[in-house]
Design an enzyme around this catalytic site. Structure first.
Site, PDB file in Angstrom:
ATOM      1  N   ARG A  19      34.543  11.655  42.309  1.00 30.45           N
ATOM      2  CA  ARG A  19      35.218  11.970  41.043  1.00 30.45           C
ATOM      3  C   ARG A  19      36.698  11.618  41.132  1.00 30.45           C
ATOM      4  O   ARG A  19      37.307  11.315  40.108  1.00 30.45           O
ATOM      5  CB  ARG A  19      35.088  13.470  40.737  1.00 30.45           C
ATOM      6  N   CYS A  55      33.927  30.269  30.559  1.00 34.26           N
ATOM      7  CA  CYS A  55      34.924  31.257  30.134  1.00 34.26           C
ATOM      8  C   CYS A  55      34.891  31.526  28.644  1.00 34.26           C
ATOM      9  O   CYS A  55      34.687  30.639  27.837  1.00 34.26           O
ATOM     10  CB  CYS A  55      36.330  30.790  30.490  1.00 34.26           C
ATOM     11  N   ILE A  96      48.229  29.047  41.477  1.00 37.27           N
ATOM     12  CA  ILE A  96      47.842  28.379  40.223  1.00 37.27           C
ATOM     13  C   ILE A  96      46.421  28.762  39.806  1.00 37.27           C
ATOM     14  O   ILE A  96      46.177  29.108  38.660  1.00 37.27           O
ATOM     15  CB  ILE A  96      47.947  26.843  40.342  1.00 37.27           C
ATOM     16  N   ASP A 139      46.735  20.937  44.102  1.00 35.81           N
ATOM     17  CA  ASP A 139      45.756  19.899  44.434  1.00 35.81           C
ATOM     18  C   ASP A 139      45.906  19.369  45.864  1.00 35.81           C
ATOM     19  O   ASP A 139      45.109  18.533  46.299  1.00 35.81           O
ATOM     20  CB  ASP A 139      45.859  18.732  43.440  1.00 35.81           C
ATOM     21  N   VAL A 163      40.808  27.774  27.965  1.00 35.75           N
ATOM     22  CA  VAL A 163      41.405  26.914  26.942  1.00 35.75           C
ATOM     23  C   VAL A 163      42.178  27.699  25.884  1.00 35.75           C
ATOM     24  O   VAL A 163      42.549  27.153  24.855  1.00 35.75           O
ATOM     25  CB  VAL A 163      40.340  26.000  26.263  1.00 35.75           C
ATOM     26  N   ARG A 171      40.629  32.643  29.871  1.00 35.35           N
ATOM     27  CA  ARG A 171      40.739  31.274  30.328  1.00 35.35           C
ATOM     28  C   ARG A 171      39.498  30.506  29.934  1.00 35.35           C
ATOM     29  O   ARG A 171      38.486  31.106  29.648  1.00 35.35           O
ATOM     30  CB  ARG A 171      40.892  31.270  31.845  1.00 35.35           C
ATOM     31  N   LYS A 175      44.350   9.592  38.752  1.00 31.38           N
ATOM     32  CA  LYS A 175      43.270  10.109  37.905  1.00 31.38           C
ATOM     33  C   LYS A 175      43.825  11.015  36.805  1.00 31.38           C
ATOM     34  O   LYS A 175      43.438  10.904  35.645  1.00 31.38           O
ATOM     35  CB  LYS A 175      42.283  10.918  38.754  1.00 31.38           C
ATOM     36  N   ASN A 176      44.743  11.905  37.181  1.00 30.99           N
ATOM     37  CA  ASN A 176      45.213  12.903  36.219  1.00 30.99           C
ATOM     38  C   ASN A 176      46.146  12.324  35.155  1.00 30.99           C
ATOM     39  O   ASN A 176      46.511  13.024  34.213  1.00 30.99           O
ATOM     40  CB  ASN A 176      45.905  14.062  36.939  1.00 30.99           C
TER      41      ASN A 176
END
Ligand code: UD1
Length: 429
Positions: free
Chosen positions: A408, A126, A338, A316, A133, A131, A22-23
């Site tokens: 998802r 945010c 993280i 993850d 972006v 945070r 997915k990533n």
């Protein structure tokens, strides 16, 4: 809303084929915006996030044709997407679409690089400058974009196009690296990205961009060099296998016992997790087809693990490891470095009888002999699969509510697990 019902206690035995990551699939689809020619992506997983990104790209005028399984395909091989951004009709990514998936914010990079303008909704609550972006914006500003915030939208402009620059990230960021990399491909001159994320998905996207005519070296290391080119062209690329999915099923097998072949998994993408599984008492072997994981008889040993950027232990897989350690013979310590607040699964795991205490970014898990099935609620993508893992080992029935989080990121989860002997079914409401 669908639910998943599990009756725990069965070993897992058989083969699970690992889907495309997915990533990697998400940024690869976004990279298609960089060219007016068709990008063909193979092995794209069928996931809710992929479908959502298709809608977002569609809003920019991108045509996407999906082709499924063909005669002669060996096993399930994911879908093939033909993505054509010949005409970008809209450079705005609206709130309704972006707010549902953070990664969709990344469209800002190809839009500003190719169209010299973009207007993209901030992904979540945010404020800018903190945070989530700020580092993506920092990268675009370094490349010469003029950025302002207007009504919850990030407005980026670069009338003369982007210019190559040195981008030194103060913190390792996957999203920042993807955005810097994509934007720099069409900038005038050379960009040097330092303290870049080394995640395999970055290298996969860079490999695809190079097939499209980009000039990128060093992707997969902390220093990436991008020589800008005037335009990119079409290409064909196969999405790399999902290391998080592979690690998740490996944890599930370590939890239940049995032996499963993770077909198509690539061990070098999840070595740190395999090392931890070995320490915990699972047997891990590598063969031509992927990874074989098992646990026969021996109890689980506790471990001490700290999440870290690649090649460290992935955040993850933190929730899944925590589920596994609830049954270890002793106390384990897991530290999350993280993300803040990535312990939402702790209170749900407690419903199974797990004994976990939290102190800041550190969880101490005291193993128990028996988990008991319970009604639980999925809170986010990786947390929800940790509840499935606990349910597979727990005595009696577990009902996982709100499984849209699972959809998802995990393709055909209940099908893959039940084929290996798990008692798991989806209840459609
Ligand atoms: C990606 C993955 C996600 C994974 C994460 C870390 C995708 C679609 N998602 O998320 O599954 O858990 O990497 O491996 O690939 N940060 C800032 N400012 C920024 C950007 C990030 O402070 O501008 C912070 C984040 O809040 C976080 C850390 O940096 O604390 C790492 O985030 P990042 O690596 O960017 O994660 P994502 O790319 O969002």
């Amino acid at each position: 809303m669908d639910r998943i019902r599990i009756v725990g206690g069965n070993e897992l035995n058989g083969t699970i084929s690992i889907s495309g990551a997915k990533n990697a699939a998400l940024p690869l689809m976004i990279a298609a915006l960089l060219t007016d020619e068709t990008l063909i992506l193979d092995n794209v997983p069928r996931l809710a996030d992929v479908a959502q990104l298709q809608r977002i790209l569609g809003n920019h005028g991108v045509d996407i044709m999906s082709a499924g399984k063909r005669p002669g395909d060996r096993e399930y091989q994911g879908q093939t997407l033909h993505i054509s951004a010949a005409d970008i009709i809209d450079t705005t990514a609206p709130y309704d679409l972006v707010s549902r998936m953070r990664a969709s914010f990344w469209v800002i990079a190809p839009l500003i690089a190719r169209m010299h303008e973009a207007r993209v909704s901030l992904p979540g609550g945010c404020a800018i400058g903190t945070r989530p972006v700020d580092l993506l914006i920092l990268a675009l500003e370094k490349l010469g974009a003029d950025i302002s915030i207007d009504g919850g939208y990030v407005v980026a402009k670069a009338p003369g196009g982007l210019r190559g620059a040195d981008i030194a990230f103060p913190k390792v960021t996957v999203s920042g690296t993807h955005v810097a990399l994509m934007a720099a491909t069409l900038a005038k001159g050379t960009s040097v990205i330092t303290n870049a994320a080394c995640e395999p998905e970055i290298a996969d996207v860079a490999a695809c961009l190079n097939k499209m005519g980009a000039r990128i070296t060093g992707a997969g290391t902390p220093c990436i060099i991008v020589e800008g080119v005037a335009r990119l062209h079409g290409a064909r690329h196969t999405v790399l296998p999902d290391r998080i999915e592979a690690g998740t099923y490996a944890m599930a097998v370590a939890m239940t016992g049995g032996e499963v072949q993770l077909s198509g998994a690539r061990p070098e993408l999840l070595q740190s997790a395999l090392d931890v599984l070995g320490e915990a008492g699972a047997t891990v072997s590598v063969n031509n087809d992927g990874i074989r994981i098992g646990r026969n008889g021996a109890g689980l040993r506790p471990v001490q693990v700290t999440t870290a950027p690649f090649p460290g232990f992935p955040t993850d897989l933190q929730a899944q490891l925590m589920a596994l350690m609830t049954c270890a013979g002793g106390a384990s310590v897991i530290t999350e470095t993280i993300f803040e607040n990535r312990f939402m699964h702790v209170q749900e795991l407690a419903r199974f009888g797990a004994r976990i205490s939290l102190d800041g970014d550190t969880a101490t898990i005291r193993g128990t002999d028996k988990l008991r099935g319970a009604p639980v609620m999925a809170t986010d993508l990786r947390a929800s699969v940790s509840l499935v893992i606990a349910g597979l080992a727990a005595e009696g029935e577990t009902m996982v509510n709100r499984v849209y989080h699972l959809d998802r990121g995990f393709e055909r989860l209940e099908e893959k697990l039940s084929a290996c002997g798990a008692s798991i079914e989806r209840i459609r409401d």
